[in-house]
Design a protein around this motif. Structure first.
Motif, mmCIF file in Angstrom:
data_model
loop_
_atom_site.group_PDB
_atom_site.id
_atom_site.type_symbol
_atom_site.label_atom_id
_atom_site.label_comp_id
_atom_site.label_asym_id
_atom_site.label_seq_id
_atom_site.Cartn_x
_atom_site.Cartn_y
_atom_site.Cartn_z
ATOM 1 N N VAL A 29 -27.300 32.828 -19.042
ATOM 2 C CA VAL A 29 -26.834 32.102 -20.223
ATOM 3 C C VAL A 29 -26.521 33.069 -21.359
ATOM 4 C CG1 VAL A 29 -27.496 30.408 -21.979
ATOM 5 C CG2 VAL A 29 -28.085 30.003 -19.591
ATOM 6 N N LEU A 30 -27.368 34.076 -21.555
ATOM 7 C CA LEU A 30 -27.126 35.048 -22.624
ATOM 8 C C LEU A 30 -25.870 35.870 -22.360
ATOM 9 C CD1 LEU A 30 -30.780 36.268 -23.325
ATOM 10 C CD2 LEU A 30 -29.336 34.850 -24.806
ATOM 11 N N ARG A 31 -25.607 36.194 -21.074
ATOM 12 C CA ARG A 31 -24.374 36.928 -20.755
ATOM 13 C C ARG A 31 -23.153 36.087 -21.080
ATOM 14 N NH1 ARG A 31 -27.340 38.604 -16.145
ATOM 15 N NH2 ARG A 31 -26.329 36.970 -14.897
ATOM 16 N N GLN A 32 -23.232 34.791 -20.803
ATOM 17 C CA GLN A 32 -22.108 33.918 -21.129
ATOM 18 C C GLN A 32 -21.913 33.815 -22.641
ATOM 19 O OE1 GLN A 32 -23.215 30.309 -19.010
ATOM 20 N NE2 GLN A 32 -21.770 30.769 -17.376
ATOM 21 N N LEU A 33 -23.014 33.667 -23.369
ATOM 22 C CA LEU A 33 -22.903 33.548 -24.820
ATOM 23 C C LEU A 33 -22.367 34.821 -25.460
ATOM 24 C CD1 LEU A 33 -26.212 31.634 -25.669
ATOM 25 C CD2 LEU A 33 -23.875 30.762 -25.848
ATOM 26 N N ARG A 34 -22.619 35.953 -24.824
ATOM 27 C CA ARG A 34 -22.130 37.218 -25.361
ATOM 28 C C ARG A 34 -20.615 37.236 -25.450
ATOM 29 N NH1 ARG A 34 -23.516 42.333 -21.811
ATOM 30 N NH2 ARG A 34 -21.928 41.296 -20.546
ATOM 31 N N HIS A 35 -19.956 36.476 -24.591
ATOM 32 C CA HIS A 35 -18.493 36.408 -24.600
ATOM 33 C C HIS A 35 -17.972 35.263 -25.470
ATOM 34 C CE1 HIS A 35 -18.368 39.456 -21.486
ATOM 35 N NE2 HIS A 35 -19.197 38.741 -20.742
ATOM 36 N N ASP A 36 -18.864 34.635 -26.224
ATOM 37 C CA ASP A 36 -18.473 33.525 -27.097
ATOM 38 C C ASP A 36 -18.999 33.805 -28.511
ATOM 39 O OD1 ASP A 36 -17.662 31.176 -28.202
ATOM 40 O OD2 ASP A 36 -18.825 29.858 -26.884
ATOM 41 N N PRO A 37 -18.378 34.754 -29.214
ATOM 42 C CA PRO A 37 -18.901 35.154 -30.533
ATOM 43 C C PRO A 37 -18.885 34.032 -31.552
ATOM 44 C CG PRO A 37 -16.731 36.130 -30.139
ATOM 45 C CD PRO A 37 -17.168 35.519 -28.848
ATOM 46 N N ARG A 38 -17.974 33.070 -31.425
ATOM 47 C CA ARG A 38 -17.938 31.982 -32.393
ATOM 48 C C ARG A 38 -19.185 31.115 -32.298
ATOM 49 N NH1 ARG A 38 -12.070 29.538 -31.171
ATOM 50 N NH2 ARG A 38 -12.857 29.970 -29.067
ATOM 51 N N THR A 39 -19.639 30.861 -31.067
ATOM 52 C CA THR A 39 -20.860 30.076 -30.899
ATOM 53 C C THR A 39 -22.067 30.822 -31.445
ATOM 54 O OG1 THR A 39 -19.979 28.966 -28.932
ATOM 55 C CG2 THR A 39 -22.370 28.975 -29.207
ATOM 56 N N ILE A 40 -22.137 32.129 -31.174
ATOM 57 C CA ILE A 40 -23.247 32.927 -31.692
ATOM 58 C C ILE A 40 -23.230 32.928 -33.219
ATOM 59 C CG2 ILE A 40 -24.197 35.251 -31.823
ATOM 60 C CD1 ILE A 40 -23.256 35.721 -28.991
ATOM 61 N N ALA A 41 -22.047 33.068 -33.797
ATOM 62 C CA ALA A 41 -21.930 33.064 -35.258
ATOM 63 C C ALA A 41 -22.377 31.727 -35.833
ATOM 64 C CB ALA A 41 -20.493 33.363 -35.670
ATOM 65 N N MET A 42 -22.033 30.637 -35.149
ATOM 66 C CA MET A 42 -22.431 29.320 -35.639
ATOM 67 C C MET A 42 -23.943 29.178 -35.622
ATOM 68 S SD MET A 42 -21.453 25.538 -34.164
ATOM 69 C CE MET A 42 -22.259 24.090 -34.836
ATOM 70 N N MET A 43 -24.572 29.603 -34.535
ATOM 71 C CA MET A 43 -26.017 29.447 -34.410
ATOM 72 C C MET A 43 -26.771 30.304 -35.405
ATOM 73 S SD MET A 43 -26.905 29.033 -30.383
ATOM 74 C CE MET A 43 -25.927 30.413 -29.818
ATOM 75 N N ILE A 44 -26.319 31.523 -35.620
ATOM 76 C CA ILE A 44 -27.080 32.477 -36.413
ATOM 77 C C ILE A 44 -26.721 32.421 -37.895
ATOM 78 C CG2 ILE A 44 -27.492 34.938 -36.781
ATOM 79 C CD1 ILE A 44 -27.297 35.350 -33.801
ATOM 80 N N LEU A 45 -25.437 32.253 -38.207
ATOM 81 C CA LEU A 45 -25.001 32.400 -39.588
ATOM 82 C C LEU A 45 -24.932 31.091 -40.370
ATOM 83 C CD1 LEU A 45 -22.174 35.062 -39.166
ATOM 84 C CD2 LEU A 45 -24.571 35.411 -39.775
ATOM 85 N N ILE A 46 -24.658 29.967 -39.706
ATOM 86 C CA ILE A 46 -24.487 28.717 -40.437
ATOM 87 C C ILE A 46 -25.708 28.346 -41.268
ATOM 88 C CG2 ILE A 46 -24.228 26.217 -40.164
ATOM 89 C CD1 ILE A 46 -21.626 27.736 -40.046
ATOM 90 N N PRO A 47 -26.951 28.410 -40.729
ATOM 91 C CA PRO A 47 -28.102 28.104 -41.589
ATOM 92 C C PRO A 47 -28.190 29.015 -42.812
ATOM 93 C CG PRO A 47 -28.766 28.077 -39.294
ATOM 94 C CD PRO A 47 -27.379 28.640 -39.334
ATOM 95 N N CYS A 48 -27.857 30.290 -42.642
ATOM 96 C CA CYS A 48 -27.883 31.216 -43.773
ATOM 97 C C CYS A 48 -26.838 30.840 -44.813
ATOM 98 C CB CYS A 48 -27.654 32.644 -43.282
ATOM 99 S SG CYS A 48 -28.955 33.289 -42.211
ATOM 100 N N VAL A 49 -25.653 30.498 -44.356
ATOM 101 C CA VAL A 49 -24.584 30.112 -45.289
ATOM 102 C C VAL A 49 -24.959 28.843 -46.041
ATOM 103 C CG1 VAL A 49 -22.182 29.345 -45.435
ATOM 104 C CG2 VAL A 49 -22.786 31.253 -43.934
ATOM 105 N N MET A 50 -25.543 27.879 -45.349
ATOM 106 C CA MET A 50 -25.929 26.622 -45.994
ATOM 107 C C MET A 50 -27.028 26.851 -47.027
ATOM 108 S SD MET A 50 -23.877 24.461 -44.744
ATOM 109 C CE MET A 50 -24.584 22.941 -45.347
ATOM 110 N N LEU A 51 -27.993 27.713 -46.714
ATOM 111 C CA LEU A 51 -29.040 28.025 -47.687
ATOM 112 C C LEU A 51 -28.462 28.752 -48.911
ATOM 113 C CD1 LEU A 51 -31.931 29.178 -45.325
ATOM 114 C CD2 LEU A 51 -31.984 27.217 -46.878
ATOM 115 N N LEU A 52 -27.539 29.661 -48.668
ATOM 116 C CA LEU A 52 -26.898 30.371 -49.775
ATOM 117 C C LEU A 52 -26.138 29.399 -50.670
ATOM 118 C CD1 LEU A 52 -26.306 33.246 -50.909
ATOM 119 C CD2 LEU A 52 -24.229 33.229 -49.516
ATOM 120 N N LEU A 53 -25.394 28.490 -50.046
ATOM 121 C CA LEU A 53 -24.652 27.488 -50.810
ATOM 122 C C LEU A 53 -25.601 26.604 -51.611
ATOM 123 C CD1 LEU A 53 -21.953 26.070 -51.430
ATOM 124 C CD2 LEU A 53 -22.311 24.696 -49.372
#
Length: 261
Positions: A29-53
């Motif tokens: 699963v991690l190898r597959q996610l490695r080829h999907d940077p948009r999904t990784i960005a959504m999981m990792i960065l969206i909570p940070c962006v929402m808290l910043l906002l």
């Protein structure tokens, strides 16, 4: 002379959990996610962006951010992990990948545990970044240990992963998976005590909130905000959230289907 042929037997999936099979599934699963940077960005960065906002929405009222920021620190990871996990698991089933995997000596428990482990690794990264951002950059005023905030945020993210794996069994398309969000997440969001204390709600709604795991996630975050030490209430809340995550993972393994009908 009569000859007999022995039919080819396909190994039946085992029901016992195997650490090696679980780790192998997580690695895939991690190898597959490695080829999907948009999904990784959504999981990792969206909570940070929402808290910043959120912090700069309440720029003129820092106390308001302090009162709800910790609660949202647990809620945002739960929501993002729920969405990503439910859609990713459904995609595996509709593409036939899940059917091929379950035809191997791979139990449903191994598969669910592998997914939970893979997304759990991302949940750790997500929770650590969001907690660090809120406490050390956005100035979230926390009386207790930030590590306890991180613990609850991580448990919430794992709960979101478990809920996403569970509801994906009942969706026939990615659109239907997203439709489960108003049914599964929104009631918990309204009744968790974020907008008003739960004891101020109608008694019927307060009773319902008592059985929803997000309520205990918010209560746990509030315990860290108000107390310098780990309290018995915090331990209870954390154990309830963790127990709900394990229970939902078990239900996810029991209801997992090979293909979408």
């Amino acid at each position: 002379m009569t000859t007999t042929t022995t039919p080819n037997l396909v190994p039946a999936p085992t029901s016992a959990l195997s650490l090696s099979r679980t780790i192998a599934t997580a690695a895939r699963v991690l190898r597959q996610l490695r080829h999907d940077p948009r999904t990784i960005a959504m999981m990792i960065l969206i909570p940070c962006v929402m808290l910043l906002l959120l912090r700069y929405v309440f720029d003129g009222s820092p106390r308001t951010f302090d009162s709800i920021g910790a609660s949202l620190l647990g809620i945002f990871p739960l929501i993002t992990m729920f969405l990503v996990t439910s859609i990713a698991t459904l995609r595996e089933r509709t593409s036939g990948t899940l059917e091929r995997l379950l035809a191997m000596p791979l139990g449903k428990g191994d598969l669910i545990a592998g997914y939970a482990l893979a997304f759990g690794v991302l949940a750790i990264i997500q929770s650590a970044l969001a907690t660090g951002l809120a406490v050390w950059f956005l100035g979230l005023d926390v009386i207790g240990s930030p590590w306890l905030l991180l613990l609850v945020a991580l448990l919430d993210a794992l709960l979101g992963t478990a809920l996403g794996l569970f509801v994906s069994a009942f969706a026939a398309s990615e659109f239907q998976a997203v439709q489960f969000m108003p049914a599964v997440i929104f009631p918990q969001l309204l009744l968790c005590g974020l907008f008003t204390p739960r004891d101020n709600m109608h008694p019927v709604l307060e009773t319902i909130s008592d059985v929803l795991p997000m309520s205990y996630a918010v209560d746990g975050m509030n315990e860290v905000l108000r107390h310098t030490d780990m309290t018995a209430t915090f331990v209870r809340d954390a154990l309830i959230v963790a127990g709900c995550a394990l229970l939902v993972l078990g239900l996810g393994a029991a209801t997992l289907r090979r293909r979408t009908a």
